[in-house]
Write a protein that holds these residues in place. Sequence first.
Motif, PDB file in Angstrom:
ATOM      1  N   SER A 184       0.829  -1.207   0.000  1.00  0.00           N
ATOM      2  CA  SER A 184       0.000   0.000   0.000  1.00  0.00           C
ATOM      3  C   SER A 184       0.864   1.258   0.000  1.00  0.00           C
ATOM      4  CB  SER A 184      -0.917   0.008   1.218  1.00  0.00           C
ATOM      5  OG  SER A 184      -0.192   0.332   2.381  1.00  0.00           O
ATOM      6  N   SER A 185       0.244   2.370  -0.344  1.00  0.00           N
ATOM      7  CA  SER A 185       0.990   3.641  -0.355  1.00  0.00           C
ATOM      8  C   SER A 185       1.453   4.002   1.055  1.00  0.00           C
ATOM      9  CB  SER A 185       0.156   4.759  -0.967  1.00  0.00           C
ATOM     10  OG  SER A 185      -1.022   4.964  -0.225  1.00  0.00           O
ATOM     11  N   LEU A 186       0.639   3.674   2.074  1.00  0.00           N
ATOM     12  CA  LEU A 186       1.052   3.945   3.455  1.00  0.00           C
ATOM     13  C   LEU A 186       2.283   3.129   3.826  1.00  0.00           C
ATOM     14  CD1 LEU A 186      -2.089   4.253   5.771  1.00  0.00           C
ATOM     15  CD2 LEU A 186      -0.505   6.024   5.036  1.00  0.00           C
ATOM     16  N   ASP A 187       2.311   1.864   3.413  1.00  0.00           N
ATOM     17  CA  ASP A 187       3.465   1.017   3.713  1.00  0.00           C
ATOM     18  C   ASP A 187       4.728   1.552   3.045  1.00  0.00           C
ATOM     19  OD1 ASP A 187       2.056  -0.760   5.359  1.00  0.00           O
ATOM     20  OD2 ASP A 187       1.442  -1.983   3.644  1.00  0.00           O
ATOM     21  N   LYS A 188       4.587   2.061   1.822  1.00  0.00           N
ATOM     22  CA  LYS A 188       5.742   2.654   1.127  1.00  0.00           C
ATOM     23  C   LYS A 188       6.245   3.887   1.878  1.00  0.00           C
ATOM     24  CE  LYS A 188       4.512   1.007  -3.451  1.00  0.00           C
ATOM     25  NZ  LYS A 188       4.008   1.361  -4.774  1.00  0.00           N
ATOM     26  N   ILE A 189       5.315   4.704   2.336  1.00  0.00           N
ATOM     27  CA  ILE A 189       5.696   5.904   3.087  1.00  0.00           C
ATOM     28  C   ILE A 189       6.421   5.511   4.371  1.00  0.00           C
ATOM     29  CG2 ILE A 189       4.776   7.857   4.426  1.00  0.00           C
ATOM     30  CD1 ILE A 189       2.570   8.083   2.253  1.00  0.00           C
ATOM     31  N   LEU A 190       5.903   4.504   5.065  1.00  0.00           N
ATOM     32  CA  LEU A 190       6.470   4.104   6.356  1.00  0.00           C
ATOM     33  C   LEU A 190       7.870   3.529   6.247  1.00  0.00           C
ATOM     34  CD1 LEU A 190       3.267   2.663   8.015  1.00  0.00           C
ATOM     35  CD2 LEU A 190       4.559   4.671   8.752  1.00  0.00           C
ATOM     36  N   GLN A 191       8.300   3.160   5.057  1.00  0.00           N
ATOM     37  CA  GLN A 191       9.652   2.639   4.870  1.00  0.00           C
ATOM     38  C   GLN A 191      10.698   3.751   4.791  1.00  0.00           C
ATOM     39  OE1 GLN A 191       9.524   0.098   1.434  1.00  0.00           O
ATOM     40  NE2 GLN A 191       8.737  -1.624   2.609  1.00  0.00           N
ATOM     41  N   LYS A 192      10.254   4.976   4.655  1.00  0.00           N
ATOM     42  CA  LYS A 192      11.185   6.099   4.492  1.00  0.00           C
ATOM     43  C   LYS A 192      11.861   6.466   5.810  1.00  0.00           C
ATOM     44  CE  LYS A 192       8.790   8.346   0.668  1.00  0.00           C
ATOM     45  NZ  LYS A 192       8.271   9.635   0.193  1.00  0.00           N
ATOM     46  N   GLU A 193      13.018   7.077   5.678  1.00  0.00           N
ATOM     47  CA  GLU A 193      13.738   7.599   6.838  1.00  0.00           C
ATOM     48  C   GLU A 193      13.276   9.031   7.145  1.00  0.00           C
ATOM     49  OE1 GLU A 193      16.170   7.147  10.030  1.00  0.00           O
ATOM     50  OE2 GLU A 193      15.770   5.615   8.518  1.00  0.00           O
ATOM     51  N   TYR A 194      13.014   9.803   6.086  1.00  0.00           N
ATOM     52  CA  TYR A 194      12.501  11.168   6.204  1.00  0.00           C
ATOM     53  C   TYR A 194      11.271  11.291   5.318  1.00  0.00           C
ATOM     54  CZ  TYR A 194      16.751  12.417   8.603  1.00  0.00           C
ATOM     55  OH  TYR A 194      17.766  12.472   9.519  1.00  0.00           O
ATOM     56  N   PHE A 195      10.375  12.197   5.708  1.00  0.00           N
ATOM     57  CA  PHE A 195       9.115  12.344   5.012  1.00  0.00           C
ATOM     58  C   PHE A 195       8.989  13.760   4.475  1.00  0.00           C
ATOM     59  CE2 PHE A 195       8.924   9.516   8.616  1.00  0.00           C
ATOM     60  CZ  PHE A 195       8.484   8.332   8.035  1.00  0.00           C
ATOM     61  N   ASN A 196       8.233  13.915   3.398  1.00  0.00           N
ATOM     62  CA  ASN A 196       8.015  15.252   2.843  1.00  0.00           C
ATOM     63  C   ASN A 196       6.547  15.641   3.005  1.00  0.00           C
ATOM     64  OD1 ASN A 196       6.539  14.102   0.643  1.00  0.00           O
ATOM     65  ND2 ASN A 196       8.451  13.723  -0.443  1.00  0.00           N
ATOM     66  N   ILE A 197       6.219  16.827   2.572  1.00  0.00           N
ATOM     67  CA  ILE A 197       4.859  17.333   2.755  1.00  0.00           C
ATOM     68  C   ILE A 197       3.845  16.505   1.968  1.00  0.00           C
ATOM     69  CG2 ILE A 197       4.965  19.067   0.921  1.00  0.00           C
ATOM     70  CD1 ILE A 197       3.436  20.944   2.921  1.00  0.00           C
ATOM     71  N   GLN A 198       4.273  15.949   0.842  1.00  0.00           N
ATOM     72  CA  GLN A 198       3.379  15.095   0.063  1.00  0.00           C
ATOM     73  C   GLN A 198       3.025  13.832   0.845  1.00  0.00           C
ATOM     74  OE1 GLN A 198       1.862  15.986  -2.848  1.00  0.00           O
ATOM     75  NE2 GLN A 198       0.656  14.160  -2.473  1.00  0.00           N
ATOM     76  N   ASP A 199       3.989  13.282   1.578  1.00  0.00           N
ATOM     77  CA  ASP A 199       3.713  12.119   2.423  1.00  0.00           C
ATOM     78  C   ASP A 199       2.688  12.472   3.500  1.00  0.00           C
ATOM     79  OD1 ASP A 199       5.677  10.620   1.042  1.00  0.00           O
ATOM     80  OD2 ASP A 199       7.244  11.290   2.425  1.00  0.00           O
ATOM     81  N   LEU A 200       2.877  13.630   4.121  1.00  0.00           N
ATOM     82  CA  LEU A 200       1.948  14.077   5.156  1.00  0.00           C
ATOM     83  C   LEU A 200       0.545  14.277   4.575  1.00  0.00           C
ATOM     84  CD1 LEU A 200       1.465  14.911   8.068  1.00  0.00           C
ATOM     85  CD2 LEU A 200       2.390  17.165   7.520  1.00  0.00           C
ATOM     86  N   ALA A 201       0.478  14.841   3.380  1.00  0.00           N
ATOM     87  CA  ALA A 201      -0.812  15.027   2.710  1.00  0.00           C
ATOM     88  C   ALA A 201      -1.459  13.673   2.398  1.00  0.00           C
ATOM     89  CB  ALA A 201      -0.620  15.844   1.430  1.00  0.00           C
ATOM     90  N   GLU A 202      -0.675  12.717   1.962  1.00  0.00           N
ATOM     91  CA  GLU A 202      -1.195  11.377   1.660  1.00  0.00           C
ATOM     92  C   GLU A 202      -1.730  10.702   2.921  1.00  0.00           C
ATOM     93  OE1 GLU A 202      -2.107   7.812  -0.319  1.00  0.00           O
ATOM     94  OE2 GLU A 202      -1.508   9.704  -1.237  1.00  0.00           O
ATOM     95  N   ILE A 203      -1.007  10.824   4.007  1.00  0.00           N
ATOM     96  CA  ILE A 203      -1.416  10.195   5.270  1.00  0.00           C
ATOM     97  C   ILE A 203      -2.719  10.797   5.778  1.00  0.00           C
ATOM     98  CG2 ILE A 203      -0.810   9.941   7.715  1.00  0.00           C
ATOM     99  CD1 ILE A 203       2.176   9.792   6.728  1.00  0.00           C
ATOM    100  N   THR A 204      -2.836  12.118   5.730  1.00  0.00           N
ATOM    101  CA  THR A 204      -4.005  12.809   6.293  1.00  0.00           C
ATOM    102  C   THR A 204      -5.146  12.988   5.297  1.00  0.00           C
ATOM    103  OG1 THR A 204      -3.066  14.977   5.754  1.00  0.00           O
ATOM    104  CG2 THR A 204      -2.613  14.078   7.967  1.00  0.00           C
ATOM    105  N   LYS A 205      -4.883  12.674   4.029  1.00  0.00           N
ATOM    106  CA  LYS A 205      -5.884  12.861   2.962  1.00  0.00           C
ATOM    107  C   LYS A 205      -6.289  14.325   2.826  1.00  0.00           C
ATOM    108  CE  LYS A 205      -6.231   8.369   2.293  1.00  0.00           C
ATOM    109  NZ  LYS A 205      -4.977   7.823   1.847  1.00  0.00           N
ATOM    110  N   ARG A 206      -5.323  15.216   3.010  1.00  0.00           N
ATOM    111  CA  ARG A 206      -5.529  16.658   2.840  1.00  0.00           C
ATOM    112  C   ARG A 206      -4.550  17.152   1.781  1.00  0.00           C
ATOM    113  NH1 ARG A 206     -10.247  17.248   4.639  1.00  0.00           N
ATOM    114  NH2 ARG A 206      -9.908  19.458   4.453  1.00  0.00           N
ATOM    115  N   LYS A 207      -4.795  18.308   1.221  1.00  0.00           N
ATOM    116  CA  LYS A 207      -3.915  18.877   0.206  1.00  0.00           C
ATOM    117  C   LYS A 207      -2.677  19.486   0.854  1.00  0.00           C
ATOM    118  CE  LYS A 207      -7.586  19.818  -3.036  1.00  0.00           C
ATOM    119  NZ  LYS A 207      -8.255  20.771  -3.894  1.00  0.00           N
ATOM    120  N   THR A 208      -1.600  19.567   0.082  1.00  0.00           N
ATOM    121  CA  THR A 208      -0.363  20.159   0.612  1.00  0.00           C
ATOM    122  C   THR A 208      -0.589  21.621   0.998  1.00  0.00           C
ATOM    123  OG1 THR A 208       0.410  20.630  -1.641  1.00  0.00           O
ATOM    124  CG2 THR A 208       1.199  18.591  -0.613  1.00  0.00           C
ATOM    125  N   GLN A 209      -1.456  22.325   0.276  1.00  0.00           N
ATOM    126  CA  GLN A 209      -1.757  23.712   0.618  1.00  0.00           C
ATOM    127  C   GLN A 209      -2.382  23.797   2.010  1.00  0.00           C
ATOM    128  OE1 GLN A 209      -2.505  22.064  -2.198  1.00  0.00           O
ATOM    129  NE2 GLN A 209      -3.030  23.437  -3.863  1.00  0.00           N
TER     130      GLN A 209
END
Length: 92
Positions: free
Chosen positions: A2-27
Motif C-alpha cells: 500500500s501507499s502507506l506502507d511505502k511511506i512508512l519505509q522512508k527515513e525522512y518524510f516530505n509534505i506530500q507524504d503528510l498530505a497522503e497520510i491525512t488525505k488533505r492537500k499540501t496547501q
Amino acid sequence: MSSLDKILQKEYFNIQDLAEITKRKTQTIRSWEKKGIIPSADQRSENNWRLYSKQCMIDVLEKIMNYPWERQVIKNQAEVQYVIDTLKGQNG
C-alpha cells in the motif's frame, strides 16, 4: 504494498507524504503550519523542501489528531493512528 506502507519505509518524510497520510492537500498542510496548528518540519532539503524526521512526523500527526477542530477534518483517523503507532514502534 500500500501507499502507506511505502511511506512508512522512508527515513525522512516530505509534505506530500503528510498530505497522503491525512488525505488533505499540501496547501492545507502549509496553512496549518502557518497558523501554528502544527509544528514546522524539523529539516529542509537543499532545495528548501520540508523534511520531517520520524519523531517530527509523529509530533505533527498527533497535533493534527488532537487539535480541537470545529468539524471532522481527518476522516481516516484509524489510518493516521496506525501511522503514528508504527512510527513510534520504529523509533523505539
